[in-house]
Design a protein around this motif. Structure first.
Motif, mmCIF file in Angstrom:
data_model
loop_
_atom_site.group_PDB
_atom_site.id
_atom_site.type_symbol
_atom_site.label_atom_id
_atom_site.label_comp_id
_atom_site.label_asym_id
_atom_site.label_seq_id
_atom_site.Cartn_x
_atom_site.Cartn_y
_atom_site.Cartn_z
ATOM 1 N N VAL A 293 -11.829 4.764 -58.077
ATOM 2 C CA VAL A 293 -11.729 3.344 -58.392
ATOM 3 C C VAL A 293 -12.701 3.027 -59.526
ATOM 4 C CG1 VAL A 293 -11.047 2.691 -56.045
ATOM 5 C CG2 VAL A 293 -13.475 2.712 -56.671
ATOM 6 N N GLU A 294 -12.471 1.917 -60.207
ATOM 7 C CA GLU A 294 -13.395 1.489 -61.252
ATOM 8 C C GLU A 294 -14.726 1.099 -60.630
ATOM 9 O OE1 GLU A 294 -11.662 -1.543 -63.671
ATOM 10 O OE2 GLU A 294 -10.160 -0.199 -64.542
ATOM 11 N N ASP A 295 -15.802 1.364 -61.357
ATOM 12 C CA ASP A 295 -17.149 1.111 -60.834
ATOM 13 C C ASP A 295 -18.045 0.709 -62.002
ATOM 14 O OD1 ASP A 295 -19.255 1.246 -58.753
ATOM 15 O OD2 ASP A 295 -19.979 2.967 -59.895
ATOM 16 N N GLY A 296 -18.089 -0.599 -62.301
ATOM 17 C CA GLY A 296 -18.889 -1.070 -63.420
ATOM 18 C C GLY A 296 -18.365 -0.509 -64.723
ATOM 19 N N ASP A 297 -19.249 0.186 -65.471
ATOM 20 C CA ASP A 297 -18.844 0.767 -66.747
ATOM 21 C C ASP A 297 -18.272 2.169 -66.599
ATOM 22 O OD1 ASP A 297 -21.141 2.100 -66.029
ATOM 23 O OD2 ASP A 297 -22.104 1.945 -67.986
ATOM 24 N N GLY A 298 -17.946 2.550 -65.382
ATOM 25 C CA GLY A 298 -17.401 3.879 -65.142
ATOM 26 C C GLY A 298 -16.482 3.890 -63.941
ATOM 27 N N TYR A 299 -16.575 4.965 -63.177
ATOM 28 C CA TYR A 299 -15.685 5.151 -62.033
ATOM 29 C C TYR A 299 -16.473 5.690 -60.839
ATOM 30 C CZ TYR A 299 -11.856 4.725 -65.397
ATOM 31 O OH TYR A 299 -11.000 4.265 -66.365
ATOM 32 N N LEU A 300 -15.887 5.493 -59.654
ATOM 33 C CA LEU A 300 -16.395 6.065 -58.414
ATOM 34 C C LEU A 300 -15.283 6.901 -57.814
ATOM 35 C CD1 LEU A 300 -18.139 6.338 -55.800
ATOM 36 C CD2 LEU A 300 -17.224 4.111 -55.093
ATOM 37 N N GLY A 301 -15.587 8.165 -57.530
ATOM 38 C CA GLY A 301 -14.617 9.058 -56.910
ATOM 39 C C GLY A 301 -15.144 9.587 -55.593
ATOM 40 N N VAL A 302 -14.301 9.577 -54.564
ATOM 41 C CA VAL A 302 -14.732 10.047 -53.245
ATOM 42 C C VAL A 302 -13.740 11.077 -52.709
ATOM 43 C CG1 VAL A 302 -15.763 7.798 -52.767
ATOM 44 C CG2 VAL A 302 -13.510 8.317 -51.840
ATOM 45 N N LEU A 303 -14.258 11.953 -51.863
ATOM 46 C CA LEU A 303 -13.413 12.954 -51.214
ATOM 47 C C LEU A 303 -14.113 13.452 -49.954
ATOM 48 C CD1 LEU A 303 -10.685 14.422 -51.685
ATOM 49 C CD2 LEU A 303 -11.974 16.280 -52.729
ATOM 50 N N ASN A 304 -13.328 13.699 -48.922
ATOM 51 C CA ASN A 304 -13.838 14.312 -47.705
ATOM 52 C C ASN A 304 -13.715 15.827 -47.792
ATOM 53 O OD1 ASN A 304 -14.484 11.996 -46.054
ATOM 54 N ND2 ASN A 304 -12.290 11.656 -45.780
ATOM 55 N N PHE A 305 -14.764 16.528 -47.383
ATOM 56 C CA PHE A 305 -14.719 17.971 -47.224
ATOM 57 C C PHE A 305 -14.773 18.264 -45.729
ATOM 58 C CE2 PHE A 305 -16.972 19.099 -51.497
ATOM 59 C CZ PHE A 305 -15.802 18.795 -52.178
ATOM 60 N N SER A 306 -13.773 18.927 -45.212
ATOM 61 C CA SER A 306 -13.776 19.337 -43.816
ATOM 62 C C SER A 306 -14.049 20.829 -43.768
ATOM 63 C CB SER A 306 -12.420 19.008 -43.174
ATOM 64 O OG SER A 306 -12.429 19.324 -41.801
ATOM 65 N N VAL A 307 -15.176 21.203 -43.171
ATOM 66 C CA VAL A 307 -15.635 22.594 -43.261
ATOM 67 C C VAL A 307 -15.687 23.254 -41.900
ATOM 68 C CG1 VAL A 307 -17.022 21.986 -45.282
ATOM 69 C CG2 VAL A 307 -18.121 22.077 -43.049
ATOM 70 N N ASP A 308 -15.530 24.545 -41.909
ATOM 71 C CA ASP A 308 -15.669 25.376 -40.694
ATOM 72 C C ASP A 308 -17.139 25.769 -40.610
ATOM 73 O OD1 ASP A 308 -15.388 27.124 -38.593
ATOM 74 O OD2 ASP A 308 -14.377 28.690 -39.756
ATOM 75 N N SER A 309 -17.952 24.866 -40.053
ATOM 76 C CA SER A 309 -19.402 25.037 -40.125
ATOM 77 C C SER A 309 -19.920 26.239 -39.358
ATOM 78 C CB SER A 309 -20.110 23.774 -39.606
ATOM 79 O OG SER A 309 -19.747 23.506 -38.272
ATOM 80 N N ASP A 310 -19.216 26.626 -38.279
ATOM 81 C CA ASP A 310 -19.653 27.820 -37.525
ATOM 82 C C ASP A 310 -18.878 29.061 -37.918
ATOM 83 O OD1 ASP A 310 -17.209 27.252 -36.400
ATOM 84 O OD2 ASP A 310 -17.994 26.811 -34.398
ATOM 85 N N GLN A 311 -17.983 28.899 -38.926
ATOM 86 C CA GLN A 311 -17.247 30.029 -39.514
ATOM 87 C C GLN A 311 -16.512 30.855 -38.466
ATOM 88 O OE1 GLN A 311 -20.719 31.531 -41.961
ATOM 89 N NE2 GLN A 311 -19.257 31.260 -43.633
ATOM 90 N N ASP A 312 -15.833 30.143 -37.535
ATOM 91 C CA ASP A 312 -15.041 30.829 -36.528
ATOM 92 C C ASP A 312 -13.544 30.774 -36.836
ATOM 93 O OD1 ASP A 312 -14.447 28.202 -36.024
ATOM 94 O OD2 ASP A 312 -14.955 28.258 -33.876
ATOM 95 N N GLY A 313 -13.232 30.295 -38.041
ATOM 96 C CA GLY A 313 -11.831 30.280 -38.465
ATOM 97 C C GLY A 313 -11.073 29.051 -38.036
ATOM 98 N N GLU A 314 -11.758 28.054 -37.475
ATOM 99 C CA GLU A 314 -11.090 26.835 -37.031
ATOM 100 C C GLU A 314 -11.662 25.616 -37.740
ATOM 101 O OE1 GLU A 314 -11.253 26.571 -32.802
ATOM 102 O OE2 GLU A 314 -10.445 28.572 -32.490
#
Length: 314
Positions: A293-314
Motif C-alpha cells: 500500500v502507499e505509505d507517505g512518500d513511498g510504500y509499505l509491503g507486508v508478508l507472512n512467513f510460516s516456518v517449520d521452526s522445529d524442522q520436523d517437516g510440518e
C-alpha cells in the motif's frame, strides 16, 4: 537523497537498541543471544547487552497482515549467489542508495501452531536501483562472474533462469524447475539452502540487514524498492533463523503494475532493458507476492512467513 549510516528511520522498530556509544553486535552473537532466554551478548567494545526485539506492532500493520499470506508453510527457494553474513543488525538498510522508500514488514509464524514466533532473526538483502548487490558489485555487474551461477546485469543467466531454454517443468506446468518453490535443487547444485555463502569482494554493505521478531512475530525494515537484473523478476531475499538454525530461505515479490510505476521514475528509469517479469520468472510464486500500500512518500509491503521452526517437516 543520501541516508546516513547512523540514521535509523523508525528507530522504534530497531531489533536491538544499544546504549549510545556501545559498539556493534554481529549476527552470530545475536543468534546466540536469541537462542536462549534472557540471553546477553558481548559487543565489539567488550560491553554486555541484551538484544531487544522490534517494538510492539503498529496498528497500520494489523489489517494488512490479515490480507497477506496465511499459515500455510512458506515455500523455500534458493538463497542465490550473493548471500553472506553482512554483520548489520539494523532496521534502516538504505545507507547511500537512492530509490523509492519502502517499508518492509514481515510476520514470522510457526507453521504447526499458526501463531507468532518471537525472537526469530530475519535477514533481508536485495539489489539497488542499478541491479547491484553490495559485497558483490563486480560479480553483480557482470564484471567478475557470480558464485552459484549467473551474473545479474550481464552474461549468461543462472541455470534455470529465463533467457535460455526453459527448464523442464517451467511456468507451463509439471515438476517445479531447479531452485523453484516446491522442490528441486538450487542453482549451482545442491538442495535449497546448501549453496555456498558468498565471500564478499568489496566492503559495501548497503541493502542488507537483520532484525529480531517481537512478541507478535513481526520485524520491520526501511529500504528502497529493489531494482532488477537480467534473468530475474523484482525480488527481495529473506532468511529466517531460529535457535541458530536457518529454518527458511525465501524471496518476496511485487505486483507488476507497481514495478512499472516505480521504474518509470529516477533513478530506476536510467536502467533499461528489463527482460524478466513475474509471469516468466522460474522462482516466482503467488504466495511470495507482498501486500503493498502507499505509505507517505513511498510504500509499505507486508508478508507472512510460516516456518517449520522445529524442522520436523510440518
Amino acid at each position: 537523497m543520501r541516508h546516513d549510516l547512523d540514521h535509523h528511520e523508525g528507530q522504534r522498530v530497531s531489533r536491538r537498541r544499544l546504549i549510545a556509544g556501545i559498539g556493534s553486535v554481529g549476527l552470530a552473537g545475536l543468534l546466540a543471544a536469541c537462542g536462549r532466554d534472557g540471553g546477553t551478548v558481548t559487543t565489539s567494545t567488550g560491553e554486555t547487552v541484551s538484544p531487544q526485539a522490534t517494538a510492539s506492532t503498529s496498528t497500520d500493520l494489523t489489517a494488512l497482515f490479515g490480507e497477506a499470506n496465511t499459515c500455510t508453510l512458506t515455500a523455500s527457494t534458493t538463497q542465490g549467489p550473493y548471500y553472506f553474513d553482512a554483520d548489520k543488525i539494523r532496521s534502516d538498510i538504505r545507507e547511500d542508495r537512492e530509490g523509492t522508500r519502502l517499508r518492509v514488514a514481515v510476520r514470522v509464524q510457526d507453521s504447526e501452531q499458526c501463531g507468532p514466533l518471537a525472537n526469530a532473526v530475519v535477514e533481508i538483502w536485495h539489489c539497488d536501483a542499478e541491479g547491484l548487490y553490495s559485497g558483490a558489485e563486480a560479480q553483480s555487474s557482470g564484471a567478475g562472474g557470480a558464485q552459484g551461477g549467473g551474473a545479474p546485469g550481464g552474461g549468461t543467466p543462472p541455470s534455470g533462469a529465463p533467457g535460455g531454454t526453459p527448464p523442464s517443468g517451467g511456468p507451463a506446468g509439471g515438476t517445479p524447475p531447479s531452485g523453484a518453490p516446491g522442490g528441486g535443487a538450487a542453482p549451482g547444485g545442491g538442495s535449497e539452502g546448501s549453496a555456498a555463502d558468498l565471500t564478499p569482494t568489496d566492503d559495501k554493505r548497503y541493502l542488507r540487514g537483520a532484525q529480531v521478531t517481537n512478541s507478535d512475530g513481526i520485524v520491520e525494515f526501511t529500504t528502497i524498492w529493489p531494482g532488477w537484473y537480467r534473468g530475474r523478476t523484482t525480488h527481495i531475499h529473506a532468511m529466517v533463523h531460529v535457535d541458530n538454525n536457518r529454518v527458511l530461505t525465501t524471496q518476496m515479490m511485487f505486483d507488476e503494475a507497481l514495478n512499472t510505476k516505480v521504474y518509470a521514475a529516477a533513478p530506476y528509469s536510467a536502467h533499461t532493458g528489463r527482460d524478466t517479469f513475474n509471469d516468466n520468472d522460474t522462482i516466482y510464486a503467488d504466495s511470495m507476492l507482498m501486500k503493498v500500500v502507499e505509505d507517505g512518500d513511498g510504500y509499505l509491503g507486508v508478508l507472512n512467513f510460516s516456518v517449520d521452526s522445529d524442522q520436523d517437516g510440518e
